[in-house]
Design a protein around this motif. Structure first.
Motif, PDB file in Angstrom:
ATOM      1  N   THR A 138       6.703  -1.132   0.194  1.00  0.00           N
ATOM      2  CA  THR A 138       5.541  -2.007   1.033  1.00  0.00           C
ATOM      3  C   THR A 138       4.876  -2.737   0.131  1.00  0.00           C
ATOM      4  O   THR A 138       4.817  -2.270  -1.098  1.00  0.00           O
ATOM      5  N   ASP A 139       4.026  -3.657   0.649  1.00  0.00           N
ATOM      6  CA  ASP A 139       2.987  -4.515  -0.121  1.00  0.00           C
ATOM      7  C   ASP A 139       2.053  -3.422  -0.645  1.00  0.00           C
ATOM      8  O   ASP A 139       1.424  -3.618  -1.730  1.00  0.00           O
ATOM      9  N   TYR A 140       1.456  -2.463   0.217  1.00  0.00           N
ATOM     10  CA  TYR A 140       0.517  -1.349  -0.237  1.00  0.00           C
ATOM     11  C   TYR A 140       1.046  -0.774  -1.280  1.00  0.00           C
ATOM     12  O   TYR A 140       0.255  -0.515  -2.492  1.00  0.00           O
ATOM     13  N   ALA A 141       2.337  -0.103  -1.114  1.00  0.00           N
ATOM     14  CA  ALA A 141       2.878   0.708  -2.374  1.00  0.00           C
ATOM     15  C   ALA A 141       2.650  -0.172  -3.673  1.00  0.00           C
ATOM     16  O   ALA A 141       2.486   0.231  -4.678  1.00  0.00           O
ATOM     17  N   THR A 142       3.223  -1.333  -3.425  1.00  0.00           N
ATOM     18  CA  THR A 142       3.274  -2.427  -4.515  1.00  0.00           C
ATOM     19  C   THR A 142       2.036  -2.500  -5.335  1.00  0.00           C
ATOM     20  O   THR A 142       1.766  -2.486  -6.324  1.00  0.00           O
TER      21      THR A 142
END
Length: 129
Positions: A2-6
């Motif tokens: 996800t964008d958050y994990a990235t």
């Protein structure tokens, strides 16, 4: 991913770069107390950043499932900051207090800079589109 994990991985990577530079400065210069304080602050700051990212992830999952969530754990981050201040005041010949506080605040600076660059990257459009 996800964008958050990235984003979380990118922020942790920048913190590890700052930590590596601080270790190099501690080993290669005569400013050992300054870099020792910076290293201590960066280590605790990295730990706080990790805690914050994990709790945001948990709260996001609970919000997606319409469940109640706990707080962000501000007490544990404050306790870590107090520990740094106590260590720096107890051993001022080995740890510079101002450098330790600067290292502790570095994750928040990394978060802001990462947001600015990521926001700029995702919102740039050509003129007239």
């Amino acid at each position: 991913m996800t964008d958050y994990a990235t984003m979380a991985n990118r922020q942790r990577k920048w913190m590890l770069y700052a930590l590596a530079i601080s270790f190099a400065g501690w080993g290669l210069t005569d400013y050992k107390p300054v870099f020792a304080g910076l290293i201590l602050g960066l280590l605790v700051g990295l730990f706080n950043l990790f805690l914050l990212q994990k709790r945001v992830d948990v709260i996001g999952e609970k919000a997606a499932n319409n469940q109640a969530a706990k707080s962000f754990g501000m007490l544990s981050r404050f306790a870590a900051a107090i520990l740094i201040v106590v260590l720096a005041t107890r051993f001022p010949e080995h740890i510079n207090l101002f450098a330790a506080i600067a290292g502790l605040m570095t994750p928040y600076l990394v978060i802001m800079i990462d947001f600015i660059f990521h926001h700029k990257e995702t919102t740039t459009t050509k003129r007239g589109e």
